[in-house]
Design a protein around this motif. Structure first.
Motif, PDB file in Angstrom:
ATOM      1  N   ALA A  71     -12.841  -0.728   5.258  1.00  0.00           N
ATOM      2  CA  ALA A  71     -11.853  -0.345   4.248  1.00  0.00           C
ATOM      3  C   ALA A  71     -10.668   0.395   4.863  1.00  0.00           C
ATOM      4  O   ALA A  71      -9.529   0.234   4.437  1.00  0.00           O
ATOM      5  CB  ALA A  71     -12.526   0.529   3.201  1.00  0.00           C
ATOM      6  N   GLN A  72     -10.952   1.195   5.897  1.00  0.00           N
ATOM      7  CA  GLN A  72      -9.877   1.956   6.553  1.00  0.00           C
ATOM      8  C   GLN A  72      -8.863   1.007   7.192  1.00  0.00           C
ATOM      9  O   GLN A  72      -7.658   1.235   7.131  1.00  0.00           O
ATOM     10  CB  GLN A  72     -10.508   2.883   7.611  1.00  0.00           C
ATOM     11  CG  GLN A  72      -9.579   3.944   8.143  1.00  0.00           C
ATOM     12  CD  GLN A  72      -9.124   4.935   7.066  1.00  0.00           C
ATOM     13  OE1 GLN A  72      -9.888   5.263   6.173  1.00  0.00           O
ATOM     14  NE2 GLN A  72      -7.878   5.362   7.145  1.00  0.00           N
ATOM     15  N   LYS A  74      -8.202  -2.021   6.183  1.00  0.00           N
ATOM     16  CA  LYS A  74      -7.432  -2.636   5.095  1.00  0.00           C
ATOM     17  C   LYS A  74      -6.300  -1.717   4.646  1.00  0.00           C
ATOM     18  O   LYS A  74      -5.194  -2.160   4.360  1.00  0.00           O
ATOM     19  CB  LYS A  74      -8.348  -2.944   3.904  1.00  0.00           C
ATOM     20  CG  LYS A  74      -9.282  -4.127   4.119  1.00  0.00           C
ATOM     21  CD  LYS A  74     -10.188  -4.327   2.919  1.00  0.00           C
ATOM     22  CE  LYS A  74     -11.233  -5.392   3.170  1.00  0.00           C
ATOM     23  NZ  LYS A  74     -10.709  -6.755   3.207  1.00  0.00           N
ATOM     24  N   MET A  75      -6.599  -0.420   4.557  1.00  0.00           N
ATOM     25  CA  MET A  75      -5.590   0.532   4.083  1.00  0.00           C
ATOM     26  C   MET A  75      -4.492   0.780   5.123  1.00  0.00           C
ATOM     27  O   MET A  75      -3.434   1.291   4.804  1.00  0.00           O
ATOM     28  CB  MET A  75      -6.247   1.881   3.731  1.00  0.00           C
ATOM     29  CG  MET A  75      -7.280   1.785   2.654  1.00  0.00           C
ATOM     30  SD  MET A  75      -6.642   0.947   1.204  1.00  0.00           S
ATOM     31  CE  MET A  75      -6.331   2.257   0.123  1.00  0.00           C
ATOM     32  N   PHE A  98       0.705  -2.781  -9.253  1.00  0.00           N
ATOM     33  CA  PHE A  98      -0.687  -3.210  -9.065  1.00  0.00           C
ATOM     34  C   PHE A  98      -1.140  -2.971  -7.618  1.00  0.00           C
ATOM     35  O   PHE A  98      -2.183  -2.355  -7.370  1.00  0.00           O
ATOM     36  CB  PHE A  98      -0.841  -4.684  -9.448  1.00  0.00           C
ATOM     37  CG  PHE A  98      -2.169  -5.273  -9.067  1.00  0.00           C
ATOM     38  CD1 PHE A  98      -3.354  -4.781  -9.613  1.00  0.00           C
ATOM     39  CD2 PHE A  98      -2.256  -6.324  -8.161  1.00  0.00           C
ATOM     40  CE1 PHE A  98      -4.592  -5.312  -9.256  1.00  0.00           C
ATOM     41  CE2 PHE A  98      -3.485  -6.862  -7.799  1.00  0.00           C
ATOM     42  CZ  PHE A  98      -4.654  -6.358  -8.345  1.00  0.00           C
ATOM     43  N   TYR A  99      -0.333  -3.447  -6.660  1.00  0.00           N
ATOM     44  CA  TYR A  99      -0.739  -3.287  -5.257  1.00  0.00           C
ATOM     45  C   TYR A  99      -0.694  -1.819  -4.827  1.00  0.00           C
ATOM     46  O   TYR A  99      -1.499  -1.397  -3.990  1.00  0.00           O
ATOM     47  CB  TYR A  99       0.124  -4.163  -4.347  1.00  0.00           C
ATOM     48  CG  TYR A  99      -0.172  -5.631  -4.545  1.00  0.00           C
ATOM     49  CD1 TYR A  99      -1.376  -6.174  -4.117  1.00  0.00           C
ATOM     50  CD2 TYR A  99       0.719  -6.465  -5.207  1.00  0.00           C
ATOM     51  CE1 TYR A  99      -1.682  -7.507  -4.323  1.00  0.00           C
ATOM     52  CE2 TYR A  99       0.432  -7.815  -5.415  1.00  0.00           C
ATOM     53  CZ  TYR A  99      -0.770  -8.318  -4.972  1.00  0.00           C
ATOM     54  OH  TYR A  99      -1.077  -9.629  -5.191  1.00  0.00           O
ATOM     55  N   ARG A 101      -1.522   0.688  -6.743  1.00  0.00           N
ATOM     56  CA  ARG A 101      -2.778   1.275  -7.235  1.00  0.00           C
ATOM     57  C   ARG A 101      -3.938   0.910  -6.317  1.00  0.00           C
ATOM     58  O   ARG A 101      -4.820   1.734  -6.057  1.00  0.00           O
ATOM     59  CB  ARG A 101      -3.073   0.799  -8.661  1.00  0.00           C
ATOM     60  CG  ARG A 101      -2.251   1.544  -9.681  1.00  0.00           C
ATOM     61  CD  ARG A 101      -2.687   1.269 -11.107  1.00  0.00           C
ATOM     62  NE  ARG A 101      -1.579   1.627 -11.981  1.00  0.00           N
ATOM     63  CZ  ARG A 101      -0.712   0.750 -12.494  1.00  0.00           C
ATOM     64  NH1 ARG A 101      -0.860  -0.541 -12.267  1.00  0.00           N
ATOM     65  NH2 ARG A 101       0.277   1.155 -13.254  1.00  0.00           N
ATOM     66  N   LEU A 102      -3.955  -0.341  -5.838  1.00  0.00           N
ATOM     67  CA  LEU A 102      -5.027  -0.751  -4.917  1.00  0.00           C
ATOM     68  C   LEU A 102      -5.003   0.089  -3.647  1.00  0.00           C
ATOM     69  O   LEU A 102      -6.027   0.272  -2.996  1.00  0.00           O
ATOM     70  CB  LEU A 102      -4.888  -2.230  -4.536  1.00  0.00           C
ATOM     71  CG  LEU A 102      -5.131  -3.263  -5.633  1.00  0.00           C
ATOM     72  CD1 LEU A 102      -5.089  -4.674  -5.052  1.00  0.00           C
ATOM     73  CD2 LEU A 102      -6.459  -3.049  -6.340  1.00  0.00           C
ATOM     74  N   ARG A 103      -3.812   0.587  -3.290  1.00  0.00           N
ATOM     75  CA  ARG A 103      -3.685   1.398  -2.074  1.00  0.00           C
ATOM     76  C   ARG A 103      -3.873   2.886  -2.361  1.00  0.00           C
ATOM     77  O   ARG A 103      -3.654   3.713  -1.482  1.00  0.00           O
ATOM     78  CB  ARG A 103      -2.325   1.187  -1.433  1.00  0.00           C
ATOM     79  CG  ARG A 103      -2.028  -0.245  -1.093  1.00  0.00           C
ATOM     80  CD  ARG A 103      -1.441  -0.390   0.261  1.00  0.00           C
ATOM     81  NE  ARG A 103      -2.348  -1.073   1.146  1.00  0.00           N
ATOM     82  CZ  ARG A 103      -2.084  -1.368   2.417  1.00  0.00           C
ATOM     83  NH1 ARG A 103      -0.948  -1.034   2.947  1.00  0.00           N
ATOM     84  NH2 ARG A 103      -2.960  -1.986   3.168  1.00  0.00           N
ATOM     85  N   GLY A 104      -4.237   3.201  -3.617  1.00  0.00           N
ATOM     86  CA  GLY A 104      -4.499   4.598  -3.951  1.00  0.00           C
ATOM     87  C   GLY A 104      -3.256   5.404  -4.227  1.00  0.00           C
ATOM     88  O   GLY A 104      -3.289   6.640  -4.197  1.00  0.00           O
ATOM     89  N   LEU A 147       4.008  -0.758   1.235  1.00  0.00           N
ATOM     90  CA  LEU A 147       3.416   0.278   0.366  1.00  0.00           C
ATOM     91  C   LEU A 147       2.471   1.169   1.159  1.00  0.00           C
ATOM     92  O   LEU A 147       1.608   0.659   1.887  1.00  0.00           O
ATOM     93  CB  LEU A 147       2.651  -0.375  -0.787  1.00  0.00           C
ATOM     94  CG  LEU A 147       3.491  -0.990  -1.901  1.00  0.00           C
ATOM     95  CD1 LEU A 147       2.607  -1.825  -2.832  1.00  0.00           C
ATOM     96  CD2 LEU A 147       4.217   0.087  -2.694  1.00  0.00           C
ATOM     97  N   GLY A 148       2.628   2.441   1.015  1.00  0.00           N
ATOM     98  CA  GLY A 148       1.734   3.385   1.695  1.00  0.00           C
ATOM     99  C   GLY A 148       2.022   3.536   3.178  1.00  0.00           C
ATOM    100  O   GLY A 148       1.205   4.089   3.906  1.00  0.00           O
TER     101      GLY A 148
ATOM    102  N   MET B   1      -3.809   7.077   5.812  1.00  0.00           N
ATOM    103  CA  MET B   1      -4.069   6.754   4.411  1.00  0.00           C
ATOM    104  C   MET B   1      -5.581   6.668   4.177  1.00  0.00           C
ATOM    105  O   MET B   1      -6.287   6.034   4.937  1.00  0.00           O
ATOM    106  CB  MET B   1      -3.432   5.402   4.083  1.00  0.00           C
ATOM    107  CG  MET B   1      -3.246   5.171   2.600  1.00  0.00           C
ATOM    108  SD  MET B   1      -2.770   3.466   2.259  1.00  0.00           S
ATOM    109  CE  MET B   1      -1.372   3.253   3.327  1.00  0.00           C
ATOM    110  N   MET B   4      -9.443   3.649  -0.609  1.00  0.00           N
ATOM    111  CA  MET B   4      -9.527   3.780  -2.060  1.00  0.00           C
ATOM    112  C   MET B   4     -10.954   3.455  -2.498  1.00  0.00           C
ATOM    113  O   MET B   4     -11.507   2.455  -2.046  1.00  0.00           O
ATOM    114  CB  MET B   4      -8.525   2.763  -2.635  1.00  0.00           C
ATOM    115  CG  MET B   4      -8.534   2.638  -4.101  1.00  0.00           C
ATOM    116  SD  MET B   4      -7.527   3.896  -4.841  1.00  0.00           S
ATOM    117  CE  MET B   4      -7.397   3.221  -6.485  1.00  0.00           C
ATOM    118  N   LEU B 104      -6.820  -8.830   1.565  1.00  0.00           N
ATOM    119  CA  LEU B 104      -6.246  -7.853   2.488  1.00  0.00           C
ATOM    120  C   LEU B 104      -6.434  -6.426   1.983  1.00  0.00           C
ATOM    121  O   LEU B 104      -6.751  -5.524   2.749  1.00  0.00           O
ATOM    122  CB  LEU B 104      -4.752  -8.141   2.690  1.00  0.00           C
ATOM    123  CG  LEU B 104      -4.045  -7.251   3.690  1.00  0.00           C
ATOM    124  CD1 LEU B 104      -4.500  -7.587   5.107  1.00  0.00           C
ATOM    125  CD2 LEU B 104      -2.547  -7.398   3.599  1.00  0.00           C
TER     126      LEU B 104
END
Lengths: 206, 240
Positions: A71-72, A74-75, A98-99, A101-104, A147-148, B1, B4, B104
């Protein structure tokens, strides 16, 4: 931070795309990935994005001494690809939200306005993605990828359909990656874009 | 980051799918049209045999359609309606190219949970409309209410979970429409057998507490088992 491609190879069925790619991208660098059509540039970027397992070798991202996985990873990754589409039933701002929010992230109006303005889509956030021109769609994909502030930015032929100001947006995105000591891989065959990189990987079909 | 949490990503995906469905109405439209036309045909067929009785093997007079039979027909209708519309969320993501960004940015578990939630919501909404209409038109009784509601909820959960994992398998294949039915049938047969066994209890006069626990428990356990297995194995389907 570094991205280490070690003895990287991939094949689709009996057809071997590439083999033995060795490269280490250091932090704050932009690597250009070139090669003829069908050589495997997009496949290499998909492997780097952790979307595809390589047939041989590895593509590991290190933040410290340990590889970033799961997951890390991916982020940490932003990705633009011609194969990637956004939701045509939503507006540009809704897609971004939307994207985000997926990225927190918390995508309030100010955040969305700023993200759209950054890619030259100011005032077009309420238009449906389906009604965007191909260049505007590409700009929105670049906004989503940023994003992010991802540390690894992978751009697969991002200049497609972009005008001169779109190309400047891309250059700014790459400069931001350099400034935050991230890593960018840019797959392209455009001579102008090849000049934006610090290093180069030539993918040649086996 | 920071990464989530998967349940927050699943909730975001569910909200996105609900919003998209409110705009396009593809899944609810196809399910609704199928369910309403099938409902109308069944109601008209039953009207033609209303009051007709037949003698069973023991010579007893029985109505042409009893409540247990009507219940079986209701679930057949719901299964076909579900399989008509519930493939859409996965198939649409694959066909439109939006699945790449989901791969992704989201974990496979979060994608599965989000899609399962959406399918359960859509199925429950359809059942809330179709079941009372079916009961009104065919004269089906609920039987024992204390069993009727758990069986309907358990059935909705089981059907939604089967439809979700089969939709994911079909979406990854090229000819997804034809595959959806073909892959789903073996799992669906087991589900329908368990469901009919449990549904029969609503109308059986001699149901014992043990048979209730066995049959209703079996139905609920089937749904839980499908969800657990799907969640564990979903990344093999989803990831390239």
């Amino acid at each position: 931070m570094k991205l280490h491609l070690h003895n990287l190879g991939h094949r689709y069925g009996a057809r071997v795309l590439f083999r033995g790619i060795e490269h280490t991208a250091a932090e704050g660098s932009v690597t250009i990935v070139t090669g003829p059509n069908g050589a495997g540039k997009s496949t290499l970027l998909r492997i780097a994005a952790d979307l595809l397992l390589p047939w041989e070798g590895s593509a590991l991202l290190y933040q410290t001494s340990e590889a970033v996985t799961g997951a890390q990873r991916k982020m940490t990754t932003g990705y633009v690809s011609p194969e990637m589409a956004l939701y045509s039933e939503f507006t540009g701002a809704e897609n971004l939200a939307f994207y985000a929010r997926l990225r927190g992230l918390q995508p309030d109006n100010a955040f969305l306005r700023s993200a759209l303005e950054k890619v030259g889509l100011k005032g077009r956030g309420r238009d449906r993605y389906a009604d965007y021109s191909s260049g505007m769609k590409q700009r929105l994909k670049i906004a989503v990828a940023q994003l992010g502030e991802p540390m690894l930015l992978l751009l697969d032929e991002p200049g497609t359909n972009l005008d001169r100001s779109g190309a400047e947006i891309l250059q700014e995105a790459l400069q931001e990656v350099r400034n935050r000591k991230g890593i960018a891989l840019l797959a392209t065959n455009e001579p102008d874009e090849e000049l934006w990189g610090d290093e180069k990987i030539c993918v040649n079909a086996v | 980051m920071n990464s989530m949490p998967w349940h927050k990503q699943a909730a975001a995906l569910w909200k996105k799918d609900i919003r998209a469905e409110m705009r396009t109405r593809v899944a609810t439209g196809s399910m609704g049209v199928f369910a309403l036309s099938a409902l109308l045909l069944i109601a008209l067929s039953m009207l033609s045999v209303k009051g007709v009785e037949y003698r069973d093997a023991l010579g007893r007079l029985k109505p042409a359609w009893d409540d247990a039979g009507k219940m079986a027909l209701l679930w057949t209708l719901l299964c076909f309606a579900a399989f008509t519309g519930l493939a859409h969320p996965f198939v649409h993501e694959e066909e439109s190219g939006t699945s790449l960004a989901l791969r992704l940015y989201m974990s496979a578990e979060a994608v599965y949970a989000g899609k399962l939630l959406f399918n359960l919501t859509t199925l429950a909404a359809m059942m809330l409309v179709i079941t009372p209409a079916y009961m009104l038109l065919t004269g089906m009784n609920t039987g024992r209410l204390i069993l009727f509601f758990p069986i309907m909820i358990g059935g909705c959960f089981g059907l939604g979970s089967v439809a979700t994992v089969v939709a994911a398998l079909a979406a990854k294949a090229k000819s997804s429409g034809a595959l959806f039915g073909a892959i789903g049938l073996p799992i669906l047969v087991v589900f329908l057998i368990l469901l009919m066994q449990a549904a029969h209890l609503c109308y059986a006069g001699n149901a014992t507490p043990i048979s209730i626990v066995k049959d209703v428990g079996g139905l609920v356990s089937f749904g839980v088992m499908i969800v657990a297995l799907s969640a564990m194995l979903f990344h093999f389907i989803w990831d390239d």
